[in-house]
Write an enzyme that holds these catalytic residues in place. Structure first.
Site, PDB file in Angstrom:
ATOM      1  N   GLU A 127       7.171   4.686 -46.004  1.00 37.75           N
ATOM      2  CA  GLU A 127       7.401   5.623 -44.894  1.00 37.75           C
ATOM      3  C   GLU A 127       8.788   6.245 -44.965  1.00 37.75           C
ATOM      4  O   GLU A 127       8.991   7.375 -44.534  1.00 37.75           O
ATOM      5  CB  GLU A 127       7.244   4.907 -43.538  1.00 37.75           C
ATOM      6  CG  GLU A 127       5.846   4.991 -42.981  1.00 37.75           C
ATOM      7  CD  GLU A 127       5.748   4.663 -41.488  1.00 37.75           C
ATOM      8  OE1 GLU A 127       6.692   4.096 -40.911  1.00 37.75           O
ATOM      9  OE2 GLU A 127       4.694   4.958 -40.910  1.00 37.75           O
ATOM     10  N   HIS A 153      -3.528 -13.193 -62.532  1.00 37.35           N
ATOM     11  CA  HIS A 153      -4.936 -13.179 -62.937  1.00 37.35           C
ATOM     12  C   HIS A 153      -5.660 -11.964 -62.369  1.00 37.35           C
ATOM     13  O   HIS A 153      -6.889 -11.955 -62.301  1.00 37.35           O
ATOM     14  CB  HIS A 153      -5.611 -14.474 -62.493  1.00 37.35           C
ATOM     15  CG  HIS A 153      -5.079 -15.675 -63.195  1.00 37.35           C
ATOM     16  ND1 HIS A 153      -5.724 -16.268 -64.254  1.00 37.35           N
ATOM     17  CD2 HIS A 153      -3.937 -16.381 -63.025  1.00 37.35           C
ATOM     18  CE1 HIS A 153      -5.019 -17.298 -64.681  1.00 37.35           C
ATOM     19  NE2 HIS A 153      -3.926 -17.395 -63.958  1.00 37.35           N
ATOM     20  N   LYS A 164      -2.567  11.600 -36.120  1.00 40.14           N
ATOM     21  CA  LYS A 164      -2.539  11.207 -34.706  1.00 40.14           C
ATOM     22  C   LYS A 164      -3.189  12.274 -33.833  1.00 40.14           C
ATOM     23  O   LYS A 164      -3.984  11.980 -32.937  1.00 40.14           O
ATOM     24  CB  LYS A 164      -1.089  10.996 -34.246  1.00 40.14           C
ATOM     25  CG  LYS A 164      -0.483   9.674 -34.694  1.00 40.14           C
ATOM     26  CD  LYS A 164       0.902   9.456 -34.055  1.00 40.14           C
ATOM     27  CE  LYS A 164       1.567   8.232 -34.654  1.00 40.14           C
ATOM     28  NZ  LYS A 164       2.944   8.027 -34.169  1.00 40.14           N
TER      29      LYS A 164
END
Lengths: 462, 462
Positions: free
Chosen positions: A286, A315, A429
């Site tokens: 951010e 792995h 938003k």
């Protein structure tokens, strides 16, 4: 804490490493970076948190004790920066099966962070806790966060149903000092919320009440968190690149970005630090993921953080890290002293070729695997660095977090971008408000509901 | 399951999207890809797992019932492909606080996957379980995995101490049909381990006993897992690009890689699918991260998987995804019907500007946020695709996993690399053996202990 940057250099990793000429060229920016970091110190109010909160720390410690005395469960309702710091502190310093311990073995309440709005996830929590016995810490700087407000509304309704009119007793609020819905609610109900100070963005808020209330409920000594941050701060305010690890981290990552490393892996070798890697992922993404630089030029800056866990992800990811593209920097994080020394005993059967492990410890194994992986990626020519924490405790963890905050702020200066805003989340938003029918967003709702051109050949039903 | 690839195209995302000309050029490879996928079908033994395991599925179902009848806890000891499938099945289909439910509310045992060798992590588990009441499923295809063997040795010793000579009663083994330490132990102790068939690599083993024993203990209907995989297989064996979603996924990702997208984000909007994103991260990274192509040319192929979680990571990663570089493909995964419908009630206080949420549901909120985020990243010109599962259950989940396996295999063909080996992990394994003093690795130990050239100016002590 110790940080070794040698494996960023061509002397360690070969042709894809950073040359001393590149270091010297970028180091020329250090005086300007340092001047900006010094000039903007007051704006970066999170830098004062380890120094200016003695009274609030006492208050929060008392609050934490009160919560532990009166409740069985503590739930953080928050998302992003309101959640990730608490998660990092929780798993970074406490027993790794904390909530499954008996009450007497814990510092206090069971501890949960609810940072999503998955209906099954919320229901699952309510299947195992009694709201009447639960304290909810509702955190939103803006006071308008749709996820947190939704959770809060559900919880308020449930509390009213189970304990009646005294439902606010189970609520702790943290929000802005003046504005937003949560602040208005606090005023209306005569509550005194904790404050997220101006200049403390969510991702830099772990040492504000946002994270400290969790710390207190977990029985951590808040002063030790401050102590760790101050230790980091002492080094990370030096003007000299070779005395300031935050500048070194920021500078080497910046050079690496310019050389095509658009990925930053943080790979701690400790289960408890997986959430610290999550916290870093927000901080780094951010802060540095920006369309414009400070002069308004379009730059599309940013390095994508990847959260890995050693040895587990050896792995899963190491095949790619060793053989794949030269597109990433790996920050290994090792822990010198775990709380536990776990012997690998001679078992009651003959384990044949595995018998070389008998009499050794998991501690030696995890340390060896870290060293072996560092060796393997270095041999493969991939840039990496090594952070070593002496142990997992509040001082060391806080030191590491504050170092990363300073490094991120400095990286913003090296890149010439604003590390403290997040304009790119607005579009989503607004679209959410529109889709949820919030008034004032009717035009956007219309835009979103209009059919989009699509090619059915690229849609598959299985 | 529905997959919409439209947002990969320039018609949706603009100049950084894939053009129809690029599609057509890459599509020319489809006949060769299909021929290879068909010719290699038998080598890819994992493709037969949904069809050839009726007897073993019955046996494993009985075993699962027996385990649940005789134990309180079930612990998988494995790492990488021996762990990630079980984790994906567990959280993808079961209650999200399963181990905190009362026994009567669970299908059976508490369920744990131990895929690390962190001493504190292992100790934490033993602090909350009684080994005598615990069944351990020890999984290692090679039978030589150092992490799993270490865990196994610790557990054997502990079982012998607590329950005496009958300690093997608490152990279930899964390993190779002939070779390795675990196979030898099984032979010596007259045990019948489950087998990881040849041609089933760890990351493709979820539908073998590696994952099925977990499924049985969790009370899942194994036939439903097979049914889901068969549904995917039916589509993913078609020759036509526009009928085969695995080829389409592989082809579009390949084109995106050639256009500089070296990052593949999987971002499910469901807490239960976070582990599916982890599982995908191994599958995609280990399969495609390769130094050499099939003709022996150095290519350093590979796309780095990033595991994100909606809506949570909107508040962590979306700033970067919208404003940052054009370097990633985002695979959104949505769920149409959650088990729970969670209303957002009118709370007992006035929530002011948040009152538009009253009477809606978290289900609508999470769906709206997914649509809003898809909209925002598409508007920002970032390539993405949308997978929609109708629900979270064994059929849909298995269908999705098998689709991804087929897509990964096909991507190997598009890239011209071997998707089924992992030579790049050997160097680290050998270095670990050397550091742990295994005999035969003395030369490597000497190399590792020799001092490396380093510049002290790049080392910081805080």
């Amino acid at each position: 804490m110790r940080i070794d940057f040698n494996n960023m250099l061509d002397t360690a990793v070969g042709e894809h490493g950073i040359t001393m000429a590149e270091v010297e060229a970028e180091a020329a920016k250090v005086p300007a970076v340092h001047a900006a970091m010094t000039a903007k110190k007051d704006e970066m109010a999170w830098r004062a948190l380890p120094y200016n909160q003695d009274a609030i720390a006492r208050d929060i410690t008392d609050k934490g004790n009160w919560i532990n005395d009166h409740f069985q469960n503590f739930v953080v309702l928050g998302i992003g920066g309101s959640a990730l710091g608490s998660k990092a502190l929780f798993t970074g310093t406490k027993h790794l099966r904390y909530n499954e311990l008996k009450r007497a073995e814990r510092a206090g309440c069971r501890f949960y962070v609810v940072d999503n709005v998955d209906p099954d996830g919320i229901q699952a929590l309510f299947d195992i806790i009694d709201p009447a016995e639960t304290c909810f810490h509702v955190i939103s700087k803006s006071g308008n966060t749709v996820e947190t407000m939704s959770q809060f509304m559900i919880v308020l309704h449930m509390l009213k149903e189970t304990i009646g009119d005294d439902f606010m007793r189970n609520i702790v609020l943290t929000t802005d000092k003046e504005t937003g819905i949560l602040r208005n609610i606090a005023n209306a109900y005569n509550m005194t919320p904790y404050v997220v100070p101006d200049g403390v963005g969510g991702r830099f808020s772990v040492l504000s009440p946002v994270g400290l209330v969790s710390a207190a409920v977990l029985g951590l000594d808040i002063q030790m968190l401050f102590e760790g941050a101050r230790k980091a701060d002492e080094k990370c305010t030096k003007s000299d690149l070779y005395e300031n690890p935050a500048y070194m981290y920021a500078m080497l990552q910046t050079i690496a970005m310019h050389k095509g490393c658009n990925i930053s892996v943080m790979m701690p070798y400790a289960d408890g630090l997986a959430n610290t890697a999550e916290w870093y992922a927000q901080l780094w993404a951010e802060s540095l993921g920006k369309q414009y630089d400070l002069s308004g030029e379009i730059v599309h800056a940013g390095q994508t953080p990847v959260r890995a866990l050693g040895v587990t992800d050896q792995h899963s990811q190491i095949q790619l890290y060793t053989e794949g593209p030269f597109d990433k920097v790996i920050t290994f994080v090792g822990v010198e002293n775990f709380d536990t020394v776990m012997p690998i005993p001679k078992p009651p059967i003959d384990v044949q070729d595995a018998s070389y492990l008998e009499g050794q410890t998991l501690n030696k194994l995890i340390a060896s695997e870290l060293a072996a992986t560092e060796y393997a990626v270095t041999q493969a020519g991939k840039m990496n660095m090594m952070v070593t924490l002496s142990e997992l405790g509040p001082v060391e963890l806080s030191e590491f977090l504050f170092f990363l905050e300073m490094a991120t702020a400095a990286a913003g200066e090296f890149l010439g971008i604003n590390a403290f805003d997040q304009p790119g989340v607005e579009a989503g938003k607004i679209a959410t408000f529109a889709l949820m029918g919030r008034s004032g967003y009717e035009e956007k709702a219309k835009e979103l509901s209009s059919p989009k051109a699509q090619n059915d050949k690229f849609i598959f039903e299985l």
